[in-house]
Enzyme design. Structure first.
Site, mmCIF file in Angstrom:
data_model
loop_
_atom_site.group_PDB
_atom_site.id
_atom_site.type_symbol
_atom_site.label_atom_id
_atom_site.label_comp_id
_atom_site.label_asym_id
_atom_site.label_seq_id
_atom_site.Cartn_x
_atom_site.Cartn_y
_atom_site.Cartn_z
ATOM 1 C CG ASP A 184 10.857 30.711 38.305
ATOM 2 O OD1 ASP A 184 11.574 30.376 37.346
ATOM 3 O OD2 ASP A 184 9.740 31.260 38.186
ATOM 4 C CG ASN A 192 10.395 39.910 29.977
ATOM 5 O OD1 ASN A 192 11.027 40.915 30.256
ATOM 6 N ND2 ASN A 192 10.913 38.700 30.011
ATOM 7 C CG ASP A 201 17.236 42.569 30.126
ATOM 8 O OD1 ASP A 201 16.772 41.413 30.169
ATOM 9 O OD2 ASP A 201 17.660 43.104 29.084
ATOM 10 C CD GLU A 226 11.439 32.836 34.032
ATOM 11 O OE1 GLU A 226 10.304 32.332 33.962
ATOM 12 O OE2 GLU A 226 12.208 32.934 33.063
#
Length: 327
Positions: A184, A192, A201, A226
């Site tokens: 993770d 973000n 991304d 993620e």
């Protein structure tokens, strides 16, 4: 004797199908064999060039509808050709009877016309068959591409969770032990929120690339958001954790900047938990154990790998000097 006769007939049919495929320049694929078999035996049910699988998208459903129409087209070609062959056989039989009865040149001319007509029909049937077969081949490739897309994460290009689950089930059914790494990205929401989803991304793609490069031979999948999962076949936690830790180090060492502003984003890291399956253990149970280890890694300060043996992976220098651990 009956069994020997049936066996001989099957051999003759097999040889005839092969010769017909070779004469038409058809590849020895299952769908082509099925088409020619249907033409020679009248078994329209054998015309099944595509194996149906449950679709999970409108595109897949549309392709399956096209596939069904293709099967119907091939069956129609087979049916039409059979009818023409029966007509030809009937005309030949009638002509032969006329000749046997002493009919003159007119009957011979009639037989010639019938034969010429059948030759032309055969050419047309062959053209229809080749066209239908080519369309079926193209459709088969489209279906294979659709199936591949259904198992691929569109953003990162690696496998998705569905493909991971399928692979896990296949290994379990084969009796192969596995190790799983659940990874993770650390503080991904902050990335973000601060730099935008385009940067997020790019981070996802980077982690996917690093895991794929360092865990070659294992299945790397985007498990959700993620989170990534790595599936190792016949590999224990010690070996799996070293490979995942190499990926973690590679990601942490990668310089990352905002393309628009040029500002450094800061170090990108991920945490991971690695667990090895127990005999008869389900996927759900193993993933829960890996998930608990992942949360332990997060609680330990992030940017680390926790293993079900309770030991962290050794330093990279030690890994290079140590002998390989057998699965």
């Amino acid at each position: 004797m009956i069994e020997e006769g049936e066996h001989a007939q099957k051999r003759q049919l097999f040889a005839a199908i092969g010769e017909a495929m070779f004469a038409r320049g058809l590849d020895p694929t299952p769908e082509n064999f099925a088409v020619v078999h249907a033409l020679m035996t009248g078994d329209e049910n054998s015309v099944s060039p595509l194996a149906e699988e449950p679709g999970h998208s409108d595109a897949a459903q549309e392709l399956m509808q096209v596939a069904r129409r293709q099967v119907e087209t091939l069956a129609n070609v087979a049916a039409t050709t059979r009818e023409e062959v029966r007509d030809y056989q009937g005309d030949l039989k009638f002509g032969a009877e006329q000749l046997a009865a002493g009919a003159g040149p007119a009957s011979i001319k009639a037989l010639v016309r019938i034969t010429e007509s059948m030759i032309e029909r055969s050419r047309l049937a062959e053209a229809r068959l080749e066209q239908a077969t080519e369309e079926a081949r193209a459709l088969r490739q489209k279906l294979l591409d659709a199936q591949s897309e259904a198992r691929t994460d569109t953003l990162t290009g690696i496998f998705n969770r569905r493909a991971f689950d399928d692979r896990f089930a296949a290994l379990t059914e084969a009796g192969v032990g596995v190790s799983v790494a659940l990874c993770d990205i650390d503080r991904f929401k902050s990335i973000n929120d601060t730099h935008g989803h385009d940067v997020g991304d790019r981070v996802l793609k980077l982690v996917a690339q690093m895991l794929s490069a360092n865990c070659a031979g294992a299945m790397v999948a985007r498990y959700g958001g993620e989170e990534f999962a790595v599936l190792f076949a016949a590999t224990n936690s010690a070996v799996a954790s070293r490979l995942v830790d190499a990926s973690r180090e590679a990601v942490a060492a990668s310089p990352f900047k905002n393309r628009e502003t040029g500002a450094p984003i800061g170090q990108i890291t991920f945490s991971a938990g690695v667990a090895t399956s127990k005999p008869g253990e389900s996927e759900q149970s193993l993933m829960r154990r890996a998930d608990r280890l992942l949360y332990k890694a997060k609680a330990s300060g992030r940017n680390c790998v926790e293993v079900d043996t309770g030991l962290r992976p050794p330093p990279r220098a030690a890994v290079r000097r140590s002998a390989p651990v057998q699965p």
